[in-house]
Scaffold this motif. Structure first.
Motif, short mmCIF file in Angstrom:
data_model
loop_
_atom_site.label_atom_id
_atom_site.label_comp_id
_atom_site.label_asym_id
_atom_site.label_seq_id
_atom_site.Cartn_x
_atom_site.Cartn_y
_atom_site.Cartn_z
N ILE A 8 9.06 3.73 -18.66
CA ILE A 8 8.53 3.30 -19.96
C ILE A 8 9.12 1.93 -20.33
CG2 ILE A 8 8.07 5.62 -20.82
CD1 ILE A 8 10.67 5.37 -22.51
N ILE A 9 8.30 1.13 -20.99
CA ILE A 9 8.73 -0.20 -21.41
C ILE A 9 8.30 -0.42 -22.86
CG2 ILE A 9 8.51 -2.69 -21.01
CD1 ILE A 9 7.68 -1.94 -18.08
N LEU A 10 9.25 -0.73 -23.72
CA LEU A 10 8.96 -1.09 -25.10
C LEU A 10 9.20 -2.58 -25.26
CD1 LEU A 10 8.29 -0.38 -28.04
CD2 LEU A 10 10.72 0.11 -28.40
N THR A 27 0.81 -1.21 0.00
CA THR A 27 0.00 0.00 0.00
C THR A 27 0.84 1.26 0.00
OG1 THR A 27 -0.15 -0.17 2.40
CG2 THR A 27 -1.96 -1.08 1.14
N ASN A 28 2.11 1.17 0.41
CA ASN A 28 2.91 2.39 0.48
C ASN A 28 3.32 2.90 -0.90
OD1 ASN A 28 4.54 0.14 0.20
ND2 ASN A 28 6.25 1.02 1.31
N ASN A 29 3.58 1.99 -1.83
CA ASN A 29 3.86 2.41 -3.21
C ASN A 29 3.29 1.39 -4.17
OD1 ASN A 29 5.27 4.25 -5.12
ND2 ASN A 29 6.30 2.35 -5.66
N ARG A 30 2.24 1.77 -4.84
CA ARG A 30 1.59 0.85 -5.76
C ARG A 30 2.31 0.83 -7.11
NH1 ARG A 30 -2.31 3.25 -2.68
NH2 ARG A 30 -3.99 1.95 -1.85
N HIS A 31 2.29 -0.32 -7.75
CA HIS A 31 2.88 -0.48 -9.07
C HIS A 31 1.73 -0.66 -10.07
CE1 HIS A 31 7.07 -1.94 -7.52
NE2 HIS A 31 6.60 -0.90 -6.85
N ILE A 32 1.53 0.33 -10.93
CA ILE A 32 0.39 0.34 -11.85
C ILE A 32 0.90 0.26 -13.29
CG2 ILE A 32 -1.72 1.55 -12.52
CD1 ILE A 32 -1.59 0.84 -9.52
N LEU A 33 0.36 -0.69 -14.05
CA LEU A 33 0.76 -0.88 -15.44
C LEU A 33 -0.25 -0.21 -16.38
CD1 LEU A 33 2.62 -2.10 -17.58
CD2 LEU A 33 1.33 -4.25 -17.37
N LEU A 34 0.27 0.60 -17.31
CA LEU A 34 -0.57 1.33 -18.25
C LEU A 34 -0.18 0.94 -19.69
CD1 LEU A 34 -0.18 4.84 -16.55
CD2 LEU A 34 -2.06 3.21 -16.20
N PRO A 35 -0.83 -0.06 -20.28
CA PRO A 35 -0.54 -0.41 -21.67
C PRO A 35 -1.05 0.69 -22.60
CG PRO A 35 -1.76 -2.16 -20.54
CD PRO A 35 -1.86 -0.94 -19.70
N CYS A 92 2.78 6.10 -6.24
CA CYS A 92 2.69 5.07 -7.27
C CYS A 92 3.88 5.15 -8.22
CB CYS A 92 1.44 5.26 -8.13
SG CYS A 92 -0.13 5.11 -7.28
N THR A 93 4.25 3.99 -8.75
CA THR A 93 5.11 3.94 -9.92
C THR A 93 4.25 3.44 -11.07
OG1 THR A 93 7.08 3.45 -8.60
CG2 THR A 93 7.20 2.99 -10.96
N PHE A 94 4.15 4.26 -12.12
CA PHE A 94 3.37 3.90 -13.30
C PHE A 94 4.32 3.41 -14.38
CE2 PHE A 94 0.73 7.15 -11.22
CZ PHE A 94 -0.50 6.50 -11.17
N TYR A 95 4.03 2.23 -14.91
CA TYR A 95 4.82 1.65 -15.99
C TYR A 95 4.02 1.78 -17.28
CZ TYR A 95 7.50 -0.33 -12.14
OH TYR A 95 8.26 -0.49 -11.00
N ILE A 96 4.48 2.62 -18.20
CA ILE A 96 3.80 2.82 -19.48
C ILE A 96 4.39 1.84 -20.49
CG2 ILE A 96 3.19 4.47 -21.27
CD1 ILE A 96 3.68 6.72 -19.24
#
Length: 279
Positions: A88-90, A3-11, A34-38
């Motif tokens: 970012i992730i390719l 809950t302290n830092n959420r990992h959210i994936l955004l395709p 949050c850390t957002f992974y695009i």
């Protein structure tokens, strides 16, 4: 769940629909760390190029990477939360495999994606990619955002259940985590198919109520009109529901909905964000 830092994936496929889903995620977690992974899958663009070492192949990858960097900058500019980080992730894998790989590698808590791809084709009312994700994804919950949906605080979350399934202590963590963001009310919906509940169903109701004890929650009985998707849409409108949540397991309520002929033809087109929890 962390809950302290959420990992959210955004395709993203760089469509307006994908950007709308990103904006929704940023607003949903506006007060959270949050850390957002695009993530972008270049698989479909690259699969038609036979030579993986050609200049064209490299150019397609470079263009996709440039688009990802621009999207990251756009997200950072549109975002006012200093507790939000962006990566970012390719990927050259297919979209499903790219998402599955990223979920496992970065311990993703939630995937947030739009319903319609860049094609805008008629059969993409729900999006064939989205339907595939719902059917196959077993490693992570997915939050699906309807096209052109503007953020609304999820004050009320509907959770349809036939009460035939026993939920373990952690099965509904994703739902409870989202409900905790805005102290949402959880509306448990049962579409009646029989006059009386079995002992198993009665036991599962009691268990559900204990799980949701920290939240304001209520049980709602809806007559079965045989078209479950229509039943749910009516309930959403009647109780002013802001988010729909379902557990997707074999022979589940959600599986039955997707097997309805009308859904197979036109796609299930939710009017509100739709949380799919793997079962």
């Amino acid at each position: 769940m962390e809950t302290n830092n959420r990992h959210i994936l955004l395709p993203t496929d760089f469509s307006d629909n994908a950007w709308s889903a990103i904006v929704y995620a940023l607003k949903l977690y506006a007060l959270e760390s949050c850390t957002f992974y695009i993530l972008h899958s270049a698989h479909s663009s690259l699969s038609s190029i036979s030579d993986k070492y050609s200049r064209v192949y490299e150019e397609v990858k470079e263009n996709a990477n440039t688009n990802l960097l621009e999207l990251k900058t756009l997200a950072e500019t549109a975002n006012a939360n200093a507790n939000h980080d962006f990566e970012i992730i390719l990927s050259t894998e297919s979209l499903y495999r790219a998402i599955d790989t990223t979920v496992k590698k970065y311990n993703i808590d939630l995937v947030v994606m739009g319903t319609k791809g860049a094609t805008g084709a008629q059969e993409f009312l729900f999006g064939s990619n989205t339907v595939k994700m719902i059917s196959k994804m077993r490693s992570c919950p997915i939050l699906i955002i309807p096209e052109d949906y503007d953020f609304v605080t999820p004050k009320q979350i509907a959770f349809p259940s036939d009460f035939n399934r026993f939920y373990g202590a952690t099965d509904l963590d994703a739902l409870k985590d989202l409900a905790s963001l805005y102290n949402s009310k959880i509306r448990v919906v049962h579409i009646e198919t029989k006059e009386e509940l079995t002992e198993v169903q009665e036991h599962n109701i009691t268990t559900l109520e204990s799980y949701f004890g920290e939240f304001e929650h209520s049980l709602h009985w809806v007559p079965d009109y045989s078209k479950k998707a229509n039943d749910i849409k009516g309930f959403i409108a009647e109780l002013e529901i802001d988010m729909l949540a379902m557990v997707n397991y074999k022979h589940s309520f959600i599986e039955k909905i997707f097997n309805e002929p009308v859904i197979k033809k036109i796609g299930f087109n939710p009017t509100i964000p739709f949380l799919v929890i793997p079962g």
